[in-house]
Motif scaffolding. Structure first.
Motif, PDB file in Angstrom:
ATOM      1  N   ARG A 105      40.271  40.970  52.363  1.00  0.00           N
ATOM      2  CA  ARG A 105      39.678  41.568  53.559  1.00  0.00           C
ATOM      3  C   ARG A 105      40.612  42.644  54.122  1.00  0.00           C
ATOM      4  O   ARG A 105      40.171  43.747  54.483  1.00  0.00           O
ATOM      5  CB  ARG A 105      39.421  40.476  54.590  1.00  0.00           C
ATOM      6  N   TYR A 106      41.893  42.324  54.204  1.00  0.00           N
ATOM      7  CA  TYR A 106      42.866  43.292  54.723  1.00  0.00           C
ATOM      8  C   TYR A 106      42.976  44.509  53.809  1.00  0.00           C
ATOM      9  O   TYR A 106      43.026  45.656  54.275  1.00  0.00           O
ATOM     10  CB  TYR A 106      44.239  42.635  54.867  1.00  0.00           C
ATOM     11  N   ALA A 107      42.974  44.262  52.480  1.00  0.00           N
ATOM     12  CA  ALA A 107      43.123  45.367  51.521  1.00  0.00           C
ATOM     13  C   ALA A 107      41.974  46.358  51.612  1.00  0.00           C
ATOM     14  O   ALA A 107      42.165  47.563  51.395  1.00  0.00           O
ATOM     15  CB  ALA A 107      43.218  44.804  50.100  1.00  0.00           C
ATOM     16  N   ARG A 108      40.772  45.868  51.954  1.00  0.00           N
ATOM     17  CA  ARG A 108      39.611  46.750  51.999  1.00  0.00           C
ATOM     18  C   ARG A 108      39.391  47.373  53.376  1.00  0.00           C
ATOM     19  O   ARG A 108      38.537  48.260  53.515  1.00  0.00           O
ATOM     20  CB  ARG A 108      38.344  45.975  51.605  1.00  0.00           C
ATOM     21  N   THR A 109      40.129  46.918  54.402  1.00  0.00           N
ATOM     22  CA  THR A 109      39.915  47.452  55.750  1.00  0.00           C
ATOM     23  C   THR A 109      41.119  48.203  56.296  1.00  0.00           C
ATOM     24  O   THR A 109      41.007  48.863  57.332  1.00  0.00           O
ATOM     25  CB  THR A 109      39.568  46.312  56.728  1.00  0.00           C
TER      26      THR A 109
END
Length: 340
Positions: free
Chosen positions: A37-41
């Motif tokens: 989630r963090y990597a994509r946001t």
């Protein structure tokens, strides 16, 4: 050392591996969900998920080859002979191991069809039936017996994880009304994907438990199909981006960490299937979804709702209901059952 003592020690070792692998899988899935989630946001140039999946599969292959090398007591010649004797000299066995990969390809395509014809809520509810289809295939293919209490626990788990995921996706946008949808087609695709998921998981469990070939060698065999498929997927879905920006666009230390985390997760799944079973794996991954959602409250401003709380409670209750049973009598195959 007596025979009984040796049997007791082996039983304790297997129980330790079973519990440890389940705990590690739960934590790994939780951390992976939050990390993805963090990597994509996060700000910055976005990496291509298709290339990350391919690199994760490649990393898993390299790790498994290293583990097989250590199994052969770090003897290079024995290592090569082992790979040759199992992969080259037994092509039918290798092809047999690749069957789950073929099934997962078909399953993933059906999931895309289902997602295109069902709203997000209906899609998530329907696909969670894979928990029950896995149990059904365990009974049919592995001749495993589940008491009524465990079937109730599985149903409670399905209800709980559905509530958790619906709460997590309640803020998602609806699909465009311009897209022509066929709900019957969507339901059929989702239900078929559930059946395939259950079959592939139990079939892979039969392969791992039905021979003396190590889980590391089995993963090497699986890579023979998953790597070419991953390569094809990269260039089919992201050919233009790879051509214009490069294969490793957006890569940094965090993406490398994510790739290793995914690769390790794949290996942990194999260990869980080998020393526990697919049903317990379903409980572990469901608990991981709950833990990831809790982490999202603090990291991504996820709003806590009564629906999420109720779903989380049901997941916890189902885990207790499945495992804490004074009359639990789960029969496992004792001799040749499970060989394929």
């Amino acid at each position: 050392m007596t025979v009984d003592h040796t049997v007791t020690m082996n039983a304790r070792k297997l129980r330790f591996l079973k519990v440890t692998s389940l705990v590690v899988l739960t934590l790994q899935n939780s951390i992976l969900g939050l990390s993805m989630r963090y990597a994509r946001t996060r700000p910055g140039e976005l990496f291509l998920s298709s290339t990350a999946v391919l690199m994760s599969e490649l990393t898993k292959l390299v790790l498994c080859l290293v583990f097989v090398f250590f199994e052969e007591e770090k003897n290079y010649e024995r290592w090569l002979n082992k790979l040759h004797s199992i992969i080259i000299k037994q092509p039918m066995d290798t092809l047999k191991v690749c069957i789950p990969s073929f099934v997962y390809i078909l399953q993933n395509n059906l999931l895309y069809v289902s997602a295109s014809h069902l709203d997000a809520a209906t899609y998530q509810v329907t696909y969670q039936l894979k928990i029950l289809t896995t149990a059904v295939f365990a009974v049919v293919m592995l001749k495993r017996t589940l008491p009524l209490q465990q079937w109730v626990a599985l149903i409670v788990l399905v209800l709980g994880i559905v509530l958790v995921q619906l709460a997590s996706s309640s803020d998602s946008t609806s699909r465009s009304s311009d897209l022509e949808q066929n709900r019957l087609k969507g339901f059929a695709a989702a239900l078929t994907a559930c059946m395939l998921s259950g079959f592939a998981g139990i079939y892979f469990e039969m392969i791992l438990k039905g021979s003396n070939i190590s889980i590391w060698m089995r993963n090497v065999q699986l890579s023979l199909l998953s790597l070419p498929i991953g390569m094809i997927t990269c260039f089919v879905s992201d050919y233009e981006k790879i051509l214009s920006h490069g294969f490793f666009v957006g890569y940094d230390l965090f993406v490398i960490y994510l790739i290793y985390l995914q690769a390790i997760g794949g290996l942990v799944v194999a260990v869980v299937v080998k020393y526990a079973d697919n049903i317990l794996k379903g409980f572990a991954t469901s608990l991981a979804i709950v833990l990831s959602s809790v982490g999202s409250i603090y990291l991504f401003d996820f709003s806590l709702s009564y629906q999420f709380i109720l779903g989380s409670v049901l997941v916890m209750v189902s885990i207790l209901l499945y495992n804490v049973s004074p009359s639990k009598k789960v029969q496992r195959p004792t001799s040749d059952v499970g060989k394929v």
